[in-house]
Design a protein around this motif. Structure first.
Motif, PDB file in Angstrom:
ATOM      1  N   GLU A 115      36.711  36.587  76.104  1.00 17.87           N
ATOM      2  CA  GLU A 115      37.367  35.188  76.312  1.00 17.87           C
ATOM      3  C   GLU A 115      38.885  35.590  76.241  1.00 17.87           C
ATOM      4  OE1 GLU A 115      37.582  30.615  74.575  1.00 17.87           O
ATOM      5  OE2 GLU A 115      36.402  32.184  73.621  1.00 17.87           O
ATOM      6  N   ALA A 116      39.526  36.395  75.346  1.00 21.75           N
ATOM      7  CA  ALA A 116      40.858  36.987  75.359  1.00 21.75           C
ATOM      8  C   ALA A 116      41.531  37.486  76.604  1.00 21.75           C
ATOM      9  CB  ALA A 116      41.091  37.698  74.164  1.00 21.75           C
ATOM     10  N   LEU A 117      40.576  37.610  77.271  1.00 20.13           N
ATOM     11  CA  LEU A 117      40.999  38.516  78.877  1.00 20.13           C
ATOM     12  C   LEU A 117      41.196  37.485  79.958  1.00 20.13           C
ATOM     13  CD1 LEU A 117      38.974  41.778  78.590  1.00 20.13           C
ATOM     14  CD2 LEU A 117      41.103  41.287  77.530  1.00 20.13           C
ATOM     15  N   LEU A 118      40.724  36.502  79.717  1.00 21.04           N
ATOM     16  CA  LEU A 118      40.779  35.196  80.945  1.00 21.04           C
ATOM     17  C   LEU A 118      41.984  34.816  81.277  1.00 21.04           C
ATOM     18  CD1 LEU A 118      37.799  33.193  79.853  1.00 21.04           C
ATOM     19  CD2 LEU A 118      37.739  34.949  81.609  1.00 21.04           C
ATOM     20  N   GLY A 179      30.275  47.701  68.031  1.00 26.01           N
ATOM     21  CA  GLY A 179      31.061  47.935  66.592  1.00 26.01           C
ATOM     22  C   GLY A 179      32.019  49.038  66.772  1.00 26.01           C
ATOM     23  N   ARG A 180      32.149  49.817  67.869  1.00 30.72           N
ATOM     24  CA  ARG A 180      33.104  51.082  67.639  1.00 30.72           C
ATOM     25  C   ARG A 180      34.464  50.658  67.862  1.00 30.72           C
ATOM     26  NH1 ARG A 180      30.412  55.642  71.283  1.00 30.72           N
ATOM     27  NH2 ARG A 180      29.216  53.861  72.583  1.00 30.72           N
ATOM     28  N   ARG A 181      34.666  49.367  68.333  1.00 29.00           N
ATOM     29  CA  ARG A 181      35.994  48.890  68.362  1.00 29.00           C
ATOM     30  C   ARG A 181      36.084  47.616  68.108  1.00 29.00           C
ATOM     31  NH1 ARG A 181      40.052  52.857  69.790  1.00 29.00           N
ATOM     32  NH2 ARG A 181      39.354  54.224  71.475  1.00 29.00           N
ATOM     33  N   PRO A 182      37.338  47.122  67.425  1.00 29.77           N
ATOM     34  CA  PRO A 182      37.429  45.855  66.841  1.00 29.77           C
ATOM     35  C   PRO A 182      37.407  44.820  68.191  1.00 29.77           C
ATOM     36  CG  PRO A 182      39.493  46.943  66.781  1.00 29.77           C
ATOM     37  CD  PRO A 182      38.621  47.990  67.121  1.00 29.77           C
ATOM     38  N   ILE A 183      37.340  43.678  67.710  1.00 33.00           N
ATOM     39  CA  ILE A 183      37.346  42.468  69.028  1.00 33.00           C
ATOM     40  C   ILE A 183      38.510  42.104  69.570  1.00 33.00           C
ATOM     41  CG2 ILE A 183      37.145  39.942  69.057  1.00 33.00           C
ATOM     42  CD1 ILE A 183      34.892  40.104  67.012  1.00 33.00           C
ATOM     43  N   GLY A 184      39.724  42.525  68.982  1.00 30.69           N
ATOM     44  CA  GLY A 184      40.973  42.508  69.642  1.00 30.69           C
ATOM     45  C   GLY A 184      41.276  43.710  70.498  1.00 30.69           C
ATOM     46  N   TRP A 185      40.409  44.953  70.512  1.00 29.66           N
ATOM     47  CA  TRP A 185      41.150  46.018  71.120  1.00 29.66           C
ATOM     48  C   TRP A 185      41.162  45.807  72.437  1.00 29.66           C
ATOM     49  CZ3 TRP A 185      37.899  49.455  74.161  1.00 29.66           C
ATOM     50  CH2 TRP A 185      39.029  50.674  74.416  1.00 29.66           C
ATOM     51  N   PRO A 186      40.291  45.040  73.343  1.00 33.22           N
ATOM     52  CA  PRO A 186      40.551  44.928  74.813  1.00 33.22           C
ATOM     53  C   PRO A 186      41.650  44.316  75.179  1.00 33.22           C
ATOM     54  CG  PRO A 186      38.020  44.480  74.285  1.00 33.22           C
ATOM     55  CD  PRO A 186      39.062  44.635  72.903  1.00 33.22           C
ATOM     56  N   ALA A 187      42.325  43.087  74.388  1.00 31.48           N
ATOM     57  CA  ALA A 187      43.392  42.603  74.730  1.00 31.48           C
ATOM     58  C   ALA A 187      44.691  43.272  74.333  1.00 31.48           C
ATOM     59  CB  ALA A 187      43.396  41.074  73.845  1.00 31.48           C
ATOM     60  N   GLU A 188      44.518  44.200  73.399  1.00 27.52           N
ATOM     61  CA  GLU A 188      45.641  45.460  73.279  1.00 27.52           C
ATOM     62  C   GLU A 188      45.728  46.007  74.225  1.00 27.52           C
ATOM     63  OE1 GLU A 188      44.750  47.130  69.482  1.00 27.52           O
ATOM     64  OE2 GLU A 188      44.930  45.202  68.495  1.00 27.52           O
TER      65      GLU A 188
END
Length: 235
Positions: A115-118, A179-188
């Motif tokens: 959702e953070a990438l939309l 679980g290998r990356r946190p939820i906010g990682w793709p947005a970063e």
């Protein structure tokens, strides 16, 4: 010209193609033509499918409206990506279009991170660089659902996708889902504008549909699409 220039190994059930042809001056063998030199397109589909390889089928054909361009007139493209998170792999009957991940995936985490990438953003971090091409795209849908105990499907829609974009997005999100990356990682990663994500294998991805505007807006849409996109916010 095709609507979606998919990577090698990607499937399509909703591909759209246009081709410029010269009207026939008369019947072609036993194939009749109308007063405009257009052959019976239903019979043409039958002929094409007789000669095409078994993994390619023409489902229908029609005369395109003025100004139509399969690629540039499109307003939206829809993809799906299927993943099995069963520890034993993937159902053999689904192996051609489903990725075997082998790690449990959280659909909740996948959707929260997606959702953070939309929105209209610069997806340079998730695109393979091509000289002269823009990486600004409007990601309109990126949602995950579990179809059964082991099968998960992502639905991804945008005005257009740059090279390897869907597979790069999916590759990044799978690392969040297990679980290998946190939820906010793709947005970063998106904000960094630095390509730093795994690319999911091609065979799990399928182009399932392409949307177009009304016929009288096709030419204008093609011109609009050819213009460089600009993001609406810093990303």
């Amino acid at each position: 010209m095709v609507a979606g220039r998919t990577d090698a190994g990607v499937h399509a059930t909703g591909q759209v193609v246009h081709v410029d042809v010269v009207p026939l001056r008369g019947p072609s063998g036993r194939l009749p033509v109308d007063e405009h030199g257009i052959p019976d397109l239903e019979r043409m589909c039958h002929r094409w499918n007789r000669y095409l390889p078994g993994d390619v089928r023409v489902l229908s054909a029609r005369v395109a409206p003025a100004g139509f361009d399969a690629r540039f007139s499109a307003v939206r493209r829809h993809y799906r990506y299927r993943v099995s998170d069963a520890r034993w792999g993937v159902d053999p009957l689904l192996r051609r279009d489903t990725l075997a991940w082998g790690r449990p995936l959280s659909v909740t985490a996948l959707n929260e991170a997606s959702e953070a990438l939309l929105g209209l953003r610069d997806f340079a971090s998730f695109c393979k660089f091509r000289e002269g091409s823009t990486t600004i795209r409007e990601l309109q849908q990126f949602a995950w659902q579990r179809l059964d105990a082991h099968l998960i499907e992502a639905r991804v829609s945008a005005d257009a996708f740059c090279h390897s974009m869907v597979r790069s997005l999916v590759g990044a999100l799978l690392l969040v889902g297990d679980g290998r990356r946190p939820i906010g990682w793709p947005a970063e990663v998106l904000r960094s504008k630095t390509r730093d994500s795994a690319v999911a294998p091609a065979h799990g991805l399928t182009l399932i549909g392409v949307d177009y505007p009304p016929d009288d807006e096709l030419a204008a849409r093609a011109e609009q699409t050819r213009a460089l996109r600009q993001p609406t916010e810093a990303s």
